[in-house]
Enzyme design. Structure first.
Site, short mmCIF file in Angstrom:
data_model
loop_
_atom_site.label_atom_id
_atom_site.label_comp_id
_atom_site.label_asym_id
_atom_site.label_seq_id
_atom_site.Cartn_x
_atom_site.Cartn_y
_atom_site.Cartn_z
N HIS A 76 -25.25 -4.31 36.42
CA HIS A 76 -25.23 -3.05 35.68
C HIS A 76 -25.70 -3.29 34.26
O HIS A 76 -25.17 -4.16 33.57
CB HIS A 76 -23.81 -2.46 35.66
CG HIS A 76 -23.49 -1.66 36.88
ND1 HIS A 76 -22.79 -0.48 36.84
CD2 HIS A 76 -23.80 -1.86 38.19
CE1 HIS A 76 -22.67 0.02 38.05
NE2 HIS A 76 -23.27 -0.82 38.90
N TYR A 204 -17.10 6.61 31.86
CA TYR A 204 -15.76 6.71 31.28
C TYR A 204 -15.71 8.07 30.60
O TYR A 204 -16.51 8.35 29.70
CB TYR A 204 -15.54 5.63 30.22
CG TYR A 204 -15.48 4.21 30.73
CD1 TYR A 204 -16.63 3.49 31.06
CD2 TYR A 204 -14.25 3.57 30.87
CE1 TYR A 204 -16.57 2.19 31.51
CE2 TYR A 204 -14.17 2.26 31.31
CZ TYR A 204 -15.34 1.58 31.64
OH TYR A 204 -15.26 0.27 32.08
N PRO A 296 -6.69 -1.46 31.56
CA PRO A 296 -7.94 -1.70 32.29
C PRO A 296 -9.16 -0.96 31.72
O PRO A 296 -10.27 -1.15 32.18
CB PRO A 296 -7.64 -1.24 33.71
CG PRO A 296 -6.44 -0.40 33.61
CD PRO A 296 -5.68 -0.82 32.41
P1 FAS Z 1 -2.28 -12.16 39.16
O1 FAS Z 1 -1.14 -11.24 38.83
O2 FAS Z 1 -3.49 -11.62 39.83
O3 FAS Z 1 -1.75 -13.33 40.13
C1 FAS Z 1 -0.49 -13.91 39.91
C2 FAS Z 1 -0.02 -14.53 41.22
O4 FAS Z 1 1.21 -15.19 40.97
C3 FAS Z 1 0.24 -13.48 42.29
O5 FAS Z 1 -0.44 -13.82 43.49
C4 FAS Z 1 1.76 -13.51 42.49
O6 FAS Z 1 2.13 -13.31 43.84
C5 FAS Z 1 2.11 -14.91 42.02
N1 FAS Z 1 3.48 -15.04 41.52
C6 FAS Z 1 4.18 -14.18 40.76
N2 FAS Z 1 5.42 -14.66 40.52
C7 FAS Z 1 5.51 -15.86 41.17
C8 FAS Z 1 6.53 -16.82 41.33
N3 FAS Z 1 7.72 -16.66 40.75
N4 FAS Z 1 6.27 -17.92 42.06
C9 FAS Z 1 5.05 -18.09 42.65
N5 FAS Z 1 4.03 -17.21 42.55
C10 FAS Z 1 4.27 -16.10 41.81
N6 FAS Z 1 -8.35 -6.04 35.45
C11 FAS Z 1 -9.61 -5.62 35.24
O7 FAS Z 1 -10.40 -6.36 34.65
N7 FAS Z 1 -10.01 -4.39 35.69
C12 FAS Z 1 -9.16 -3.56 36.38
O8 FAS Z 1 -9.52 -2.47 36.79
C13 FAS Z 1 -7.84 -3.98 36.63
N8 FAS Z 1 -6.98 -3.19 37.35
C14 FAS Z 1 -5.70 -3.63 37.58
C15 FAS Z 1 -4.78 -2.87 38.32
C16 FAS Z 1 -3.47 -3.32 38.55
C17 FAS Z 1 -2.51 -2.48 39.37
C18 FAS Z 1 -3.06 -4.55 38.01
C19 FAS Z 1 -1.64 -5.06 38.22
C20 FAS Z 1 -3.95 -5.33 37.29
C21 FAS Z 1 -5.28 -4.88 37.07
N9 FAS Z 1 -6.21 -5.65 36.36
C22 FAS Z 1 -7.48 -5.24 36.13
C23 FAS Z 1 -5.82 -6.91 35.82
C24 FAS Z 1 -5.89 -7.95 36.92
O9 FAS Z 1 -7.15 -7.93 37.47
C25 FAS Z 1 -5.48 -9.26 36.34
O10 FAS Z 1 -6.10 -9.48 35.08
C26 FAS Z 1 -5.78 -10.43 37.23
O11 FAS Z 1 -5.20 -10.19 38.48
C27 FAS Z 1 -5.22 -11.68 36.56
O12 FAS Z 1 -5.17 -12.69 37.49
P2 FAS Z 1 -3.96 -13.73 37.47
O13 FAS Z 1 -3.76 -14.22 36.09
O14 FAS Z 1 -4.27 -14.69 38.57
O15 FAS Z 1 -2.66 -12.90 37.81
C1 PHB Z 2 -12.99 -0.83 38.60
O1 PHB Z 2 -14.10 -0.72 39.18
O2 PHB Z 2 -11.92 -1.02 39.23
C2 PHB Z 2 -12.93 -0.75 37.09
C3 PHB Z 2 -14.10 -0.77 36.37
C4 PHB Z 2 -14.04 -0.70 34.98
C5 PHB Z 2 -12.82 -0.60 34.35
C6 PHB Z 2 -11.63 -0.59 35.09
C7 PHB Z 2 -11.69 -0.67 36.47
O3 PHB Z 2 -12.76 -0.52 33.00
#
Ligand code: FAS
Ligand code: PHB
Length: 394
Positions: A76, A204, A296
């Site tokens: 993009h 957006y 996000p």
């Molecule tokens: P994660 O949270 O992905 O992974 C952590 C892992 O640790 C999980 O698998 C969990 O099961 C495990 N864990 C937790 N507690 C534990 C314990 N006590 N023992 C062992 N394991 C344990 N980012 C964007 O850039 N764009 C988005 O649109 C976006 N949307 C999101 C929507 C939601 C609902 C959420 C929650 C996050 C969103 N994010 C988004 C942010 C997301 O992408 C995170 O930045 C990304 O998952 C970070 O990765 P990790 O640091 O690996 O954490």
């Molecule tokens: C998505 O595609 O999930 C997305 C893209 C851009 C954002 C947040 C989420 O800023």
């Protein structure tokens, strides 16, 4: 009876942070064990990020897991900001020379799991009662229950990659840990639908009813969001209500091109800005959502996690393969310097693009003036663009 395991780096959390760290370490001959309280299919089923910075693509290339990304990811070169009917395109390539790639976090996670399984990675899934011990000693350990049996991982370092709700951050004593937080007075309701995206690029939109985002996962699968009340549940948003609001907030010209359909995934996410300092305590290193959360809006969460892992893996590899600890010693300060800049961008863009319930008429006018300034100033647009494509690693 405790089952003892040994490794160089014990990684708590097998999301994108933990998986990428294990992959980069393994490529350099450094051994790790990956723990998670969930299992692979659950972790892969989480629908989250969708936009990868060029730095994230580079990290996945370096890790040797980018072939599907290059085959299926969508480059993009810009995105639109819309404000009550007015539109302005942020020309990422024209302003920065860089683009971003649309490729879901779900796919990144699948690619990393495939690589780790092929390499024979040691995983411990469905773990419980994870406790980190002796972090200030040369022999830290991680204790947990799995399949009803107590396990103990003896290691040199612990990587806390267990996300916002994990246990690693709280292993840092309260007298040492400093946290900074802002909760937003609204959430995002997101859907996935197998219909072609309404636009080739992301939109957006800030409308008087609230924010909306038109994104995608492929040319036939769309990812759409609307700002919702902080207390809303998925059940408050049947598809019919979603499509009505989404079309209204995008404006009539875009709505005329919208192809609706039955959503097959729907979720509500709260929005918060959060940072924990320091990101190192003894031989524990925090990375990704375990240490910071961004709204996000700026598409930064996953990309920020990857940036942490690029710096952390470099430090650990330098320790094992060159006997040098400079990168590890500077990890927390250097990574936090970048984290706070990304927090700033995500906070700024969230303030600009959302309807805040307690915004005064003056503050609403300030939002519109900010949009008009960005639309009329190359410098202001470039500021947005250089943050969106990703700040330099350090
Ligand atoms: P994660 O949270 O992905 O992974 C952590 C892992 O640790 C999980 O698998 C969990 O099961 C495990 N864990 C937790 N507690 C534990 C314990 N006590 N023992 C062992 N394991 C344990 N980012 C964007 O850039 N764009 C988005 O649109 C976006 N949307 C999101 C929507 C939601 C609902 C959420 C929650 C996050 C969103 N994010 C988004 C942010 C997301 O992408 C995170 O930045 C990304 O998952 C970070 O990765 P990790 O640091 O690996 O954490
Ligand atoms: C998505 O595609 O999930 C997305 C893209 C851009 C954002 C947040 C989420 O800023």
């Amino acid at each position: 009876m405790t089952k003892t395991l040994k490794t160089q780096v014990c990684i708590v959390g097998s999301g994108p942070s933990g998986l990428l760290l294990a992959q980069l370490l393994a490529n350099a001959g450094v051994d790790s064990i990956l723990l998670d309280r969930k299992n692979r299919s659950y972790i892969e089923s989480r629908v989250r990020a969708g936009v990868l910075e060029s730095g994230t693509v580079a990290a996945l290339e370096e890790a040797g897991v980018a072939s599907r990304l290059h085959a299926e990811g969508i480059p993009h070169e810009g995105f639109d900001l819309a404000f009550d009917g007015a539109r302005h395109r942020i020309d990422l390539v024209g302003l920065t020379g860089k683009s971003v790639t649309v490729y879901g976090q779900t796919e990144v996670t699948k690619d990393l799991f495939d690589a780790r399984y092929s390499a024979g990675q040691q995983f411990c899934f469905d773990v419980e009662e994870v406790v980190l011990h002796d972090l200030k000693s040369a022999n830290p350990s991680v204790q947990f229950m799995m399949d009803g049996e107590k396990h103990n991982v003896c290691c040199d370092y612990v990587a806390g990659c267990d996300g916002y709700h994990g246990v690693s951050r709280s292993a840092i004593p309260a007298v040492v840990l400093r946290t900074f937080e802002r909760e937003y007075p609204f959430g995002w309701l997101g859907i996935l639908v197998d219909q072609p995206p309404v636009s080739d690029e992301l939109i957006y939109a800030n409308h008087e009813h609230g924010f909306a985002l038109a994104s995608m996962r492929s040319e036939t699968r769309s990812r759409y969001y609307v700002q919702c009340d902080i207390n809303d549940k998925v059940s408050d948003w049947p598809d019919e209500r979603f499509w009505q609001e989404f079309a209204l907030r995008l404006g009539p010209e875009t709505a005329a091109k919208l192809q609706t359909g039955d959503s097959f995934e729907k979720s509500v996410a709260p929005l918060r800005s959060f940072v924990a300092e320091p990101m190192r305590y003894g031989n524990l290193f925090l990375a990704g959502d375990a240490a910071h959360i961004v709204p996000p809006t700026g598409a930064k969460g996953l990309n920020l996690a990857v940036a942490d892992i690029r710096l952390l893996s470099r430090g650990l590899i330098e320790h094992y393969n060159a006997g040098k600890d400079d990168y590890l010693d500077n990890y927390s300060s250097s990574v936090l310097n970048r984290v706070w800049k990304v927090e700033r961008f995500s906070w700024q863009l969230s303030k600009l693009m959302h309807q805040f319930p307690d915004n005064s008429p003056f503050e609403k006018r300030m939002q519109r003036a900010e949009f008009d300034y960005i639309a009329s100033s190359e410098a202001a647009s470039k500021t947005i663009a250089e943050n969106y494509v990703g700040l330099p690693l350090e």
